[in-house]
Write a protein that holds these residues in place. Structure first.
Motif, PDB file in Angstrom:
ATOM      1  N   ARG A 174       5.636 -33.002   9.741  1.00 29.18           N
ATOM      2  CA  ARG A 174       6.417 -34.061   9.406  1.00 29.18           C
ATOM      3  C   ARG A 174       6.276 -34.065   7.735  1.00 29.18           C
ATOM      4  O   ARG A 174       7.151 -34.540   7.287  1.00 29.18           O
ATOM      5  CB  ARG A 174       5.440 -35.132   9.835  1.00 29.18           C
ATOM      6  CG  ARG A 174       5.600 -35.287  11.356  1.00 29.18           C
ATOM      7  CD  ARG A 174       4.765 -36.709  11.906  1.00 29.18           C
ATOM      8  NE  ARG A 174       5.351 -37.817  11.110  1.00 29.18           N
ATOM      9  CZ  ARG A 174       4.632 -38.969  11.158  1.00 29.18           C
ATOM     10  NH1 ARG A 174       3.569 -39.164  11.804  1.00 29.18           N
ATOM     11  NH2 ARG A 174       5.107 -39.960  10.419  1.00 29.18           N
ATOM     12  N   TYR A 175       5.469 -33.461   7.097  1.00 29.67           N
ATOM     13  CA  TYR A 175       5.049 -33.268   5.553  1.00 29.67           C
ATOM     14  C   TYR A 175       5.019 -32.032   5.138  1.00 29.67           C
ATOM     15  O   TYR A 175       4.330 -30.990   5.618  1.00 29.67           O
ATOM     16  CB  TYR A 175       4.064 -34.289   5.260  1.00 29.67           C
ATOM     17  CG  TYR A 175       3.794 -35.698   5.885  1.00 29.67           C
ATOM     18  CD1 TYR A 175       4.491 -36.531   5.148  1.00 29.67           C
ATOM     19  CD2 TYR A 175       3.215 -35.650   6.980  1.00 29.67           C
ATOM     20  CE1 TYR A 175       4.525 -37.897   5.476  1.00 29.67           C
ATOM     21  CE2 TYR A 175       3.133 -37.036   7.661  1.00 29.67           C
ATOM     22  CZ  TYR A 175       3.892 -38.114   6.639  1.00 29.67           C
ATOM     23  OH  TYR A 175       3.918 -39.491   7.111  1.00 29.67           O
ATOM     24  N   ALA A 180       5.155 -28.286  -7.777  1.00 26.37           N
ATOM     25  CA  ALA A 180       6.071 -28.984  -8.673  1.00 26.37           C
ATOM     26  C   ALA A 180       6.741 -28.129  -9.724  1.00 26.37           C
ATOM     27  O   ALA A 180       7.893 -28.069  -9.891  1.00 26.37           O
ATOM     28  CB  ALA A 180       5.510 -30.039  -9.287  1.00 26.37           C
ATOM     29  N   ALA A 181       6.095 -27.064  -9.842  1.00 26.31           N
ATOM     30  CA  ALA A 181       6.638 -26.080 -10.991  1.00 26.31           C
ATOM     31  C   ALA A 181       7.164 -25.049 -10.520  1.00 26.31           C
ATOM     32  O   ALA A 181       8.459 -24.623 -11.052  1.00 26.31           O
ATOM     33  CB  ALA A 181       5.195 -25.440 -11.818  1.00 26.31           C
ATOM     34  N   CYS A 182       6.876 -24.193  -9.447  1.00 23.63           N
ATOM     35  CA  CYS A 182       7.716 -23.154  -8.727  1.00 23.63           C
ATOM     36  C   CYS A 182       8.210 -23.581  -7.470  1.00 23.63           C
ATOM     37  O   CYS A 182       8.909 -22.420  -6.803  1.00 23.63           O
ATOM     38  CB  CYS A 182       6.623 -21.897  -8.905  1.00 23.63           C
ATOM     39  SG  CYS A 182       5.549 -21.969  -7.715  1.00 23.63           S
ATOM     40  N   LEU A 195      -4.574 -35.646   2.381  1.00 22.60           N
ATOM     41  CA  LEU A 195      -3.558 -34.635   1.249  1.00 22.60           C
ATOM     42  C   LEU A 195      -2.185 -35.417   1.293  1.00 22.60           C
ATOM     43  O   LEU A 195      -1.762 -35.154   0.078  1.00 22.60           O
ATOM     44  CB  LEU A 195      -3.605 -33.226   1.875  1.00 22.60           C
ATOM     45  CG  LEU A 195      -2.984 -32.215   1.155  1.00 22.60           C
ATOM     46  CD1 LEU A 195      -3.423 -32.189  -0.494  1.00 22.60           C
ATOM     47  CD2 LEU A 195      -2.705 -31.113   1.954  1.00 22.60           C
ATOM     48  N   VAL A 196      -1.650 -35.885   2.032  1.00 26.23           N
ATOM     49  CA  VAL A 196      -0.461 -36.305   1.964  1.00 26.23           C
ATOM     50  C   VAL A 196      -0.434 -37.908   1.295  1.00 26.23           C
ATOM     51  O   VAL A 196       0.251 -38.013   0.414  1.00 26.23           O
ATOM     52  CB  VAL A 196       0.176 -36.736   3.363  1.00 26.23           C
ATOM     53  CG1 VAL A 196       1.595 -37.469   3.455  1.00 26.23           C
ATOM     54  CG2 VAL A 196       0.196 -35.396   4.102  1.00 26.23           C
ATOM     55  N   VAL A 212       4.381 -31.871  -4.672  1.00 33.75           N
ATOM     56  CA  VAL A 212       5.525 -32.677  -4.178  1.00 33.75           C
ATOM     57  C   VAL A 212       5.668 -32.679  -2.658  1.00 33.75           C
ATOM     58  O   VAL A 212       5.516 -31.913  -1.949  1.00 33.75           O
ATOM     59  CB  VAL A 212       6.914 -32.127  -4.657  1.00 33.75           C
ATOM     60  CG1 VAL A 212       8.242 -32.814  -4.161  1.00 33.75           C
ATOM     61  CG2 VAL A 212       7.170 -32.174  -6.251  1.00 33.75           C
ATOM     62  N   VAL A 213       5.569 -34.167  -2.243  1.00 36.08           N
ATOM     63  CA  VAL A 213       5.615 -34.289  -0.690  1.00 36.08           C
ATOM     64  C   VAL A 213       7.002 -34.463  -0.194  1.00 36.08           C
ATOM     65  O   VAL A 213       7.762 -35.333  -0.605  1.00 36.08           O
ATOM     66  CB  VAL A 213       4.713 -35.307  -0.360  1.00 36.08           C
ATOM     67  CG1 VAL A 213       4.827 -35.653   1.131  1.00 36.08           C
ATOM     68  CG2 VAL A 213       3.268 -35.311  -0.736  1.00 36.08           C
TER      69      VAL A 213
END
Length: 214
Positions: A174-175, A180-182, A195-196, A212-213
């Motif tokens: 689901r997640y 976010a960088a690579c 964590l989510v 990023v989720v």
């Protein structure tokens, strides 16, 4: 001499009881349509693997079930937890049973192989057979040592049985959490968790960047 009647049957035959034995055979893989079919085919396949690859397991102490609730594990060996049991150390089942207040007859505690219907439905035959061989490694370890895990001994035995150390997942997460960088995949989660919910509190191990989720 045994007297025969006019129908040609002897008295001895007429008095005897005829035992009719019904032999239930497993369906072919392509014909599996019910939970009973899946249990029967999987059990027959595991017995074949035991015979051909010399897997040291007892099936008289194993139950079989089909799960329709599991979402990540394709199958599992359900077994009791035994304190102080260690992989690599043969267990004294007489002692283990005595400690548990059971009759000490030297046999392992019963276990259950749980088969996930959705995994069977998602996998092809080769993937399902590999899943069953994976569970046979767990069963062999448990019956020998009283516990099991995915450590070095498991990896070695998995190679011998040509199976994976970790079974493939069969449902979509689901997640998805990415760096976010690579954009590297950091984790998959099948339900909302810490964590989510608090992804901003964590950093990726690859770039030490935010998550990023999706």
């Amino acid at each position: 001499m045994t007297r025969r009647d006019g129908d040609g049957l002897s008295d001895r035959f007429k008095r005897s009881r005829v035992l009719v034995v019904y032999i239930v055979t497993a369906p072919s893989y392509d014909d599996i349509a019910t939970h009973d079919d899946l249990r029967a085919w999987s059990r027959a396949y595991c017995k074949e693997v035991r015979r051909e690859r010399l897997v040291d397991v007892r099936f008289d102490l194993v139950g079989w079930e089909v799960s329709t609730r599991a979402k990540r594990r394709a199958a599992a060996v359900k077994r009791p937890k035994i304190p102080e049991a260690e992989v690599g150390t043969p267990i004294d089942w007489d002692r283990a049973e005595a400690a548990g207040g059971r009759v000490a007859d030297g046999r392992p505690f019963p276990a259950t192989i749980s088969l996930t219907w959705d995994a069977f439905d998602a996998f092809d035959r080769a993937e399902w057979e590999s899943t069953l061989r994976h569970e046979l490694v767990h069963l062999e370890q448990y019956q020998r040592c009283g516990t099991t895990g995915h450590g070095r001994a498991f990896k070695q035995r998995a190679r011998e049985l040509d199976t994976e150390v970790h079974c493939e997942t069969f449902s979509e997460a689901r997640y998805i959490l990415r760096c976010a960088a690579c954009d590297a995949l950091v984790a998959r989660r099948y339900r909302e968790c810490k964590l989510v919910r608090r992804a901003d509190d964590y950093r990726s191990s690859c770039c030490e960047a935010a998550l990023v989720v999706e």
